[in-house]
Scaffold this motif. Structure first.
Motif, PDB file in Angstrom:
ATOM      1  N   THR A 188       0.842  -1.195   0.000  1.00 33.77           N
ATOM      2  CA  THR A 188       0.000   0.000   0.000  1.00 33.77           C
ATOM      3  C   THR A 188       0.878   1.246   0.000  1.00 33.77           C
ATOM      4  O   THR A 188       2.016   1.212   0.463  1.00 33.77           O
ATOM      5  CB  THR A 188      -0.912   0.030   1.246  1.00 33.77           C
ATOM      6  N   LEU A 189       0.328   2.325  -0.515  1.00 36.41           N
ATOM      7  CA  LEU A 189       1.051   3.590  -0.499  1.00 36.41           C
ATOM      8  C   LEU A 189       1.129   4.124   0.929  1.00 36.41           C
ATOM      9  O   LEU A 189       0.190   3.975   1.714  1.00 36.41           O
ATOM     10  CB  LEU A 189       0.357   4.616  -1.390  1.00 36.41           C
ATOM     11  N   LYS A 190       2.242   4.746   1.251  1.00 35.68           N
ATOM     12  CA  LYS A 190       2.385   5.375   2.561  1.00 35.68           C
ATOM     13  C   LYS A 190       1.442   6.574   2.657  1.00 35.68           C
ATOM     14  O   LYS A 190       1.066   7.176   1.650  1.00 35.68           O
ATOM     15  CB  LYS A 190       3.834   5.845   2.768  1.00 35.68           C
ATOM     16  N   ASN A 191       1.069   6.905   3.894  1.00 40.05           N
ATOM     17  CA  ASN A 191       0.236   8.095   4.119  1.00 40.05           C
ATOM     18  C   ASN A 191       0.973   9.316   3.593  1.00 40.05           C
ATOM     19  O   ASN A 191       2.183   9.434   3.743  1.00 40.05           O
ATOM     20  CB  ASN A 191      -0.071   8.268   5.603  1.00 40.05           C
ATOM     21  N   GLY A 192       0.242  10.199   2.952  1.00 45.99           N
ATOM     22  CA  GLY A 192       0.832  11.414   2.422  1.00 45.99           C
ATOM     23  C   GLY A 192       1.259  11.302   0.968  1.00 45.99           C
ATOM     24  O   GLY A 192       1.538  12.309   0.330  1.00 45.99           O
ATOM     25  N   VAL A 193       1.317  10.076   0.436  1.00 48.36           N
ATOM     26  CA  VAL A 193       1.671   9.884  -0.969  1.00 48.36           C
ATOM     27  C   VAL A 193       0.391   9.967  -1.788  1.00 48.36           C
ATOM     28  O   VAL A 193      -0.613   9.312  -1.466  1.00 48.36           O
ATOM     29  CB  VAL A 193       2.357   8.514  -1.193  1.00 48.36           C
ATOM     30  N   LEU A 194       0.400  10.787  -2.828  1.00 51.27           N
ATOM     31  CA  LEU A 194      -0.783  10.931  -3.675  1.00 51.27           C
ATOM     32  C   LEU A 194      -1.126   9.605  -4.327  1.00 51.27           C
ATOM     33  O   LEU A 194      -0.251   8.844  -4.740  1.00 51.27           O
ATOM     34  CB  LEU A 194      -0.548  11.995  -4.744  1.00 51.27           C
ATOM     35  N   ASP A 195      -2.434   9.330  -4.438  1.00 55.45           N
ATOM     36  CA  ASP A 195      -2.922   8.075  -4.995  1.00 55.45           C
ATOM     37  C   ASP A 195      -3.921   8.373  -6.113  1.00 55.45           C
ATOM     38  O   ASP A 195      -5.130   8.375  -5.898  1.00 55.45           O
ATOM     39  CB  ASP A 195      -3.570   7.248  -3.883  1.00 55.45           C
ATOM     40  N   PRO A 196      -3.440   8.644  -7.338  1.00 56.88           N
ATOM     41  CA  PRO A 196      -4.354   8.973  -8.425  1.00 56.88           C
ATOM     42  C   PRO A 196      -5.312   7.834  -8.771  1.00 56.88           C
ATOM     43  O   PRO A 196      -6.464   8.078  -9.130  1.00 56.88           O
ATOM     44  CB  PRO A 196      -3.446   9.298  -9.604  1.00 56.88           C
ATOM     45  N   GLY A 255      -6.577   5.658  -6.627  1.00 58.84           N
ATOM     46  CA  GLY A 255      -7.594   5.712  -5.588  1.00 58.84           C
ATOM     47  C   GLY A 255      -8.585   6.844  -5.829  1.00 58.84           C
ATOM     48  O   GLY A 255      -9.796   6.676  -5.639  1.00 58.84           O
ATOM     49  N   LYS A 256      -8.069   8.001  -6.249  1.00 59.87           N
ATOM     50  CA  LYS A 256      -8.955   9.138  -6.548  1.00 59.87           C
ATOM     51  C   LYS A 256      -9.894   8.814  -7.703  1.00 59.87           C
ATOM     52  O   LYS A 256     -11.074   9.163  -7.678  1.00 59.87           O
ATOM     53  CB  LYS A 256      -8.133  10.393  -6.879  1.00 59.87           C
ATOM     54  N   ALA A 257      -9.375   8.148  -8.738  1.00 59.51           N
ATOM     55  CA  ALA A 257     -10.201   7.783  -9.892  1.00 59.51           C
ATOM     56  C   ALA A 257     -11.299   6.799  -9.478  1.00 59.51           C
ATOM     57  O   ALA A 257     -12.453   6.919  -9.919  1.00 59.51           O
ATOM     58  CB  ALA A 257      -9.333   7.181 -10.993  1.00 59.51           C
ATOM     59  N   GLY A 268     -19.817   8.710  -9.099  1.00 58.94           N
ATOM     60  CA  GLY A 268     -20.556   8.805 -10.354  1.00 58.94           C
ATOM     61  C   GLY A 268     -21.588   7.704 -10.520  1.00 58.94           C
ATOM     62  O   GLY A 268     -22.608   7.885 -11.195  1.00 58.94           O
ATOM     63  N   LEU A 269     -21.354   6.559  -9.921  1.00 58.85           N
ATOM     64  CA  LEU A 269     -22.298   5.444  -9.980  1.00 58.85           C
ATOM     65  C   LEU A 269     -23.368   5.535  -8.890  1.00 58.85           C
ATOM     66  O   LEU A 269     -24.232   4.672  -8.790  1.00 58.85           O
ATOM     67  CB  LEU A 269     -21.550   4.113  -9.854  1.00 58.85           C
ATOM     68  N   GLY A 270     -23.287   6.578  -8.073  1.00 57.36           N
ATOM     69  CA  GLY A 270     -24.309   6.812  -7.066  1.00 57.36           C
ATOM     70  C   GLY A 270     -24.042   6.197  -5.705  1.00 57.36           C
ATOM     71  O   GLY A 270     -24.933   6.166  -4.860  1.00 57.36           O
ATOM     72  N   PHE A 271     -22.832   5.724  -5.468  1.00 54.06           N
ATOM     73  CA  PHE A 271     -22.509   5.161  -4.160  1.00 54.06           C
ATOM     74  C   PHE A 271     -22.120   6.290  -3.206  1.00 54.06           C
ATOM     75  O   PHE A 271     -21.134   6.980  -3.421  1.00 54.06           O
ATOM     76  CB  PHE A 271     -21.367   4.150  -4.266  1.00 54.06           C
ATOM     77  N   ALA A 272     -22.921   6.454  -2.163  1.00 53.66           N
ATOM     78  CA  ALA A 272     -22.679   7.515  -1.187  1.00 53.66           C
ATOM     79  C   ALA A 272     -21.961   6.945   0.023  1.00 53.66           C
ATOM     80  O   ALA A 272     -21.973   5.737   0.267  1.00 53.66           O
ATOM     81  CB  ALA A 272     -24.005   8.139  -0.762  1.00 53.66           C
ATOM     82  N   GLY A 273     -21.324   7.816   0.785  1.00 55.06           N
ATOM     83  CA  GLY A 273     -20.711   7.421   2.035  1.00 55.06           C
ATOM     84  C   GLY A 273     -19.269   6.971   1.930  1.00 55.06           C
ATOM     85  O   GLY A 273     -18.681   6.564   2.921  1.00 55.06           O
ATOM     86  N   VAL A 274     -18.682   7.011   0.747  1.00 54.59           N
ATOM     87  CA  VAL A 274     -17.278   6.639   0.593  1.00 54.59           C
ATOM     88  C   VAL A 274     -16.447   7.903   0.779  1.00 54.59           C
ATOM     89  O   VAL A 274     -16.513   8.821  -0.037  1.00 54.59           O
ATOM     90  CB  VAL A 274     -16.998   6.011  -0.794  1.00 54.59           C
ATOM     91  N   ASN A 275     -15.689   7.971   1.858  1.00 59.84           N
ATOM     92  CA  ASN A 275     -14.911   9.167   2.160  1.00 59.84           C
ATOM     93  C   ASN A 275     -13.598   9.235   1.402  1.00 59.84           C
ATOM     94  O   ASN A 275     -13.154  10.306   1.018  1.00 59.84           O
ATOM     95  CB  ASN A 275     -14.636   9.261   3.665  1.00 59.84           C
ATOM     96  N   ASP A 276     -12.954   8.091   1.216  1.00 64.32           N
ATOM     97  CA  ASP A 276     -11.656   8.078   0.549  1.00 64.32           C
ATOM     98  C   ASP A 276     -11.386   6.668   0.044  1.00 64.32           C
ATOM     99  O   ASP A 276     -11.937   5.695   0.565  1.00 64.32           O
ATOM    100  CB  ASP A 276     -10.543   8.503   1.521  1.00 64.32           C
ATOM    101  N   VAL A 277     -10.537   6.556  -0.969  1.00 59.36           N
ATOM    102  CA  VAL A 277     -10.133   5.256  -1.507  1.00 59.36           C
ATOM    103  C   VAL A 277      -8.621   5.278  -1.668  1.00 59.36           C
ATOM    104  O   VAL A 277      -8.057   6.234  -2.200  1.00 59.36           O
ATOM    105  CB  VAL A 277     -10.793   4.967  -2.879  1.00 59.36           C
TER     106      VAL A 277
END
Length: 80
Positions: A8-16, A18-20, A27-36
């Motif tokens: 896994t990526l270390k904390n603080g390392v950008l995760d493009p 995960g963002k995608a 976009g698919l309508g899934f609510a409640g996901v704070n971060d990936v």
């Protein structure tokens, strides 16, 4: 012996990636996901005598980029 290495990526390392994934889930309508955070799973089938130190060396030299990634090793329990 089945051995799993989780990278896994270390904390603080950008995760493009995960963002995608996060954006796609929204976009698919899934609510409640704070971060990936995306990572990878590597499964190794090792001889029973391979020591933990050798698996750690594999991770440090090849399987994980230890500058930006963490790794965790799990050995499967032997069947009784």
């Amino acid at each position: 012996m089945k051995t799993r290495v989780y990278v896994t990526l270390k904390n603080g390392v950008l995760d493009p990636q995960g963002k995608a994934i996060h954006h796609a889930l929204e976009g698919l309508g899934f609510a409640g996901v704070n971060d990936v955070r995306a990572g990878k799973l590597i499964e190794l089938d090792l001889e029973p005598g391979v020591p933990d130190e050798q698996v750690e060396e594999m991770c440090r030299k090849l399987l994980a980029n230890t500058v930006i990634e963490n790794f965790r090793i799990e050995r499967a329990e032997a069947a009784a």
